[in-house]
Motif scaffolding. Structure first.
Motif, mmCIF file in Angstrom:
data_model
loop_
_atom_site.group_PDB
_atom_site.id
_atom_site.type_symbol
_atom_site.label_atom_id
_atom_site.label_comp_id
_atom_site.label_asym_id
_atom_site.label_seq_id
_atom_site.Cartn_x
_atom_site.Cartn_y
_atom_site.Cartn_z
ATOM 1 N N HIS A 50 37.165 52.896 40.410
ATOM 2 C CA HIS A 50 35.784 52.899 39.923
ATOM 3 C C HIS A 50 35.158 51.514 39.962
ATOM 4 O O HIS A 50 33.952 51.376 40.147
ATOM 5 C CB HIS A 50 35.743 53.457 38.494
ATOM 6 C CG HIS A 50 36.150 54.897 38.417
ATOM 7 N ND1 HIS A 50 35.376 55.899 38.924
ATOM 8 C CD2 HIS A 50 37.256 55.476 37.914
ATOM 9 C CE1 HIS A 50 35.980 57.068 38.721
ATOM 10 N NE2 HIS A 50 37.122 56.835 38.113
ATOM 11 N N SER A 51 35.970 50.488 39.774
ATOM 12 C CA SER A 51 35.421 49.135 39.787
ATOM 13 C C SER A 51 34.827 48.789 41.143
ATOM 14 O O SER A 51 33.878 48.014 41.238
ATOM 15 C CB SER A 51 36.509 48.120 39.426
ATOM 16 O OG SER A 51 37.584 48.198 40.351
ATOM 17 N N SER A 92 31.155 50.587 42.146
ATOM 18 C CA SER A 92 29.913 50.001 41.641
ATOM 19 C C SER A 92 29.535 48.724 42.389
ATOM 20 O O SER A 92 28.502 48.126 42.106
ATOM 21 C CB SER A 92 30.068 49.684 40.149
ATOM 22 O OG SER A 92 31.106 48.735 39.934
ATOM 23 N N LYS A 93 30.359 48.303 43.350
ATOM 24 C CA LYS A 93 30.096 47.075 44.099
ATOM 25 C C LYS A 93 29.566 47.400 45.497
ATOM 26 O O LYS A 93 29.807 48.476 46.037
ATOM 27 C CB LYS A 93 31.381 46.245 44.234
ATOM 28 C CG LYS A 93 31.978 45.740 42.930
ATOM 29 C CD LYS A 93 33.285 45.015 43.189
ATOM 30 C CE LYS A 93 33.952 44.547 41.908
ATOM 31 N NZ LYS A 93 33.253 43.412 41.297
ATOM 32 N N HIS A 100 43.672 47.701 38.066
ATOM 33 C CA HIS A 100 42.408 47.664 37.336
ATOM 34 C C HIS A 100 42.299 48.788 36.302
ATOM 35 O O HIS A 100 41.280 48.944 35.711
ATOM 36 C CB HIS A 100 41.226 47.756 38.316
ATOM 37 C CG HIS A 100 41.107 46.544 39.190
ATOM 38 N ND1 HIS A 100 40.496 45.379 38.775
ATOM 39 C CD2 HIS A 100 41.544 46.301 40.456
ATOM 40 C CE1 HIS A 100 40.549 44.480 39.753
ATOM 41 N NE2 HIS A 100 41.170 45.005 40.768
#
Length: 261
Positions: free
Chosen positions: A4-5, A8-9, A261
């Protein structure tokens, strides 16, 4: 499980040259799709430019593999006459038009940058606008097999000659850079260096690897399946194996990222 980290990038994807081994790039893209990841900016050299263009054009993984399976590599009426190279690269234009009918960078769904070598000026050039097919053919025109491509009044050849991993085209423009490098170097045994062709291939691989190593290491995440070195650059029998290696390596990498993460 999804990283998920990363979702969002903004993501950049760098695809190296490496002939048939480049099918590993398609495996990486398949893994990205399964983990919900989509690159907005793609840079590629040689076969990496071709796969990058297909990806930027919205082609499915199945269509990407079909492109390489069905495109004739050595067709008798493609042999070059009165020009350098064994194969007349420009004979592939009609085949490419089936996949890129609008023949322009601007028609792609993602931003694409490809690198080709200007043989007359002796320099690499990044191309990201205007006519698409000829720059793609030029970027993948590996001497001495494929003839140079005439583009904008000059002769161009394989991007990997001077820049096999064009990460500089992506750095600073996205939040996270994923690299797929298929021009890898692993340990060889002496018996694998028994003739001039094997020796020349090994020396070329070492040169390309050394020149691009620092750039490869600047990526946030890199996939380099070591087993690819056992697949010949022009060995069409290795298409599926290279794809599988790329996919398996990327899945493991993304799973590890999820865990971290």
């Amino acid at each position: 499980m999804q990283p998920h980290s990363l979702q969002s990038k903004s993501l950049g994807l760098v695809l190296s040259g490496g002939g048939v081994r480049g099918m590993a790039h398609i495996g990486v893209i398949k893994a990205m799709e399964e983990f919900g990841l989509d690159a907005k900016l793609v840079a590629g050299s040689s076969v990496g430019a071709l796969i990058g263009a297909l990806y930027a054009n919205g082609s499915s993984v199945l269509d990407m593999m079909r492109f390489f399976k069905e495109t004739p590599l050595f067709k008798y009426n493609y042999f070059a006459v009165a020009r350098p190279g064994l194969i007349n690269t420009e004979r592939y234009i009609d085949t490419f038009k089936e996949y890129f009918p609008e023949d322009s960078f601007e028609s792609l769904q993602k931003k694409l940058l490809v690198v080709a070598t200007n043989l007359e000026l002796g320099q690499e050039e990044f191309i990201s606008s205007g006519e698409l097919i000829k720059p793609l053919l030029a970027s993948a025109a590996l001497p001495p097999v494929f003839s140079p491509v005439s583009y904008n009044g000059m002769l161009y050849a394989d991007g990997g000659i001077m820049n096999n991993f064009p990460s500089e085209a992506v750095m600073g423009k996205v939040d996270f850079v994923i690299g797929s490098n298929v021009s890898i170097v692993s340990k060889l045994r002496r018996k694998d260096l028994n003739n001039s062709i094997q020796l020349a291939g090994r020396v070329t691989s070492l040169m390309i690897y050394a020149i691009n190593r620092k750039k490869i290491d600047t990526c946030d995440l890199v996939f380099e399946p070591k087993e690819l070195e056992h697949i010949g650059v022009l060995d069409r029998k290795g298409l599926e194996k290279a794809y599988a290696l790329g996919y398996e390596t990327a899945v493991r990498g993304f799973e590890t990222l999820c865990t971290v993460h």
